[in-house]
Design a protein around this motif. Sequence first.
Motif, PDB file in Angstrom:
ATOM      1  N   THR A  80       0.820  -1.206   0.000  1.00 14.75           N
ATOM      2  CA  THR A  80       0.000   0.000   0.000  1.00 14.75           C
ATOM      3  C   THR A  80       0.858   1.261   0.000  1.00 14.75           C
ATOM      4  N   THR A 135      -6.390  -5.125   3.656  1.00 15.03           N
ATOM      5  CA  THR A 135      -6.052  -3.806   3.109  1.00 15.03           C
ATOM      6  C   THR A 135      -6.617  -3.641   1.705  1.00 15.03           C
ATOM      7  N   ALA A 176      -9.171  -0.775   0.013  1.00 18.20           N
ATOM      8  CA  ALA A 176      -8.333   0.177  -0.717  1.00 18.20           C
ATOM      9  C   ALA A 176      -9.141   1.030  -1.688  1.00 18.20           C
TER      10      ALA A 176
END
Length: 607
Positions: free
Chosen positions: A96, A156, A160
């Motif tokens: 990320t 995640t 996102a």
Amino acid sequence: MRRLLKNPSALTGAVLVFALLVLAVVAPMIWGDTAARFDPDAINAGSSAAHPLGTDALGRDLLARTLVATRLSLELAALATLIGSALGILLGVLPTVLPRKPGRLVIGVVDALVAFPSLLLAMFTAVIVGLGARGAVLGIGVALAPTFARITHTLTSSIAQADYIAAARMLRVTRLRVLTRHVLPNIAEPLILNLTQAMGGALLGLSAMSFLGLGVQPPSYDWGRLLFEAFGHVYVTPVVIVGPALAVTFAGIGFALLGDAFAKAAARTTQATGAVTAPEPASVASDAPAPDVVLDVRDLTVTFPGDIRPVRDLSLTVRAREIVGLLGESGSGKSMTAAAIGQLIPYPGQVTTARYRLCGTEVNTLDARDRRKLLGSSLAMVFQDPTASLNPALRIGGQLAEVATVHAGATKTEAHQRAVERLDQVRIHEPEHTAAQHPHELSGGMRQRAVIAMGLMGTPQLIIADEPTTALDVTVQREVLRLLREVVDDSGAGALFISHDIAVVSELCDRVVVMYAGRIVEELSVHQLADQAAHPYTRALIGSLPDMDTDRTKPLDTIPGRQPAPAEVGSGCAFADRCPLATERCRERPALVELSPGHKAACWEAR
């Protein structure tokens, strides 16, 4: 805590873990001297009154040593879990933060480590770092890291693309700030819950390392070290391995059960977060429901973070033996409405209603247990894809029987017999044979019949069918529609039939509710649909449906533009940008008003 006390496996896990923690604190103080005392006259002795679990090569009492070893075993396991989780979370969030290519490289490394046997990875790390407790802890921590990394990366990635993440990026918030402020707080709960299960894995791994001679070294000892020292005498005095073996077993079981209970509790909490909640009591209507109304919903609104509302102020009633068609384009909020009624809105969605009555009972006033019982027995849902509704690993009969055992308290024999009866009721030939089959052995139409039978395992008063015929051919589609009508007539239930196909709705339903951009724009009987529709959107839908009289030399009628996304719906009429009759007045949203008995429309030009 209430759920924990009512769940035998969770309660067992909690008791075991609590007992281990108490032992870790008090055992060294109470039995520390006994565990360290040498007894030359009792070397490698078996079970006796003085030494119930025998002694080791120096005559030390193995029961006392097992109890005292609890502290070091738990301390090392906790340290390894923290190292593994910290390292894994760091690897999981790196994609990320990093640019695209380095992020993919990290993902590739994590995938390779996940595929590598964890114990071999721990042993390899321990050999490099050095034998002893430090090497074993680092080894187990490194072995746990890939699992945490994979979980973190998956969580995640799931958020996102969320709107609040996109908004933060548009505001040029740094990647690190997005990670720490917006991403990690929203995935913290499942990561923390996973620590409990990881603790059990770390405990077993460290015991294995010490048993192989790669972990704790003398004079220190944990359960694995005690097993290592006792193994040479197991054929002479087998009792010497009982203490540490049972300690490792019970500790592993305790953490596994408790971790599983936490995970299930989190799942229920997540589901409850999206459940229907009532607004202030003053806004709840007090009029009594009609005796034949099985569903009465007022001002239902579904809200997601960012004030995104895919369903807005929807009011709907369904009567017994009535099939109400919920009609509209994809994205109009039909399936979201069904999910809200069934309390299946995913987290972090929120559902509010001024009134939600099912079978005459106000659902908003029930506690979680009674609400689950009411929905489980009185509401049946038939989804678009039966393959997704049926577990491919279980037999059809077992999946249907589960409904009766969970919600009706039936025995396995009674539930199986009821499952066979329901399969026969939905016109499945050889129901006994079908009950013993897996979903992949049935055709699409048969699977859909099985899902309808699953809904009938209780005594449903409301059936919600969310486009149940979309994936079926025309012949099977007609059979399923006929079956749904027969089920409604025979059982006396009401049905909410969701579709975008006007022809199907016209054939099956008694009344039609048309949705657009999350709101009801028209409500009328099916007999009025063809020539008395008042809203321009409803007329446009009807005009886009060809029939035998359609002039094939001309292009089909279409609706220009597209339906606004939930975040794009303004304060006026949502259909105005696509409507040929739109005027300046359409900047103000029209209310749904009654044009004639049983016919309502939300359009200024229809009045």
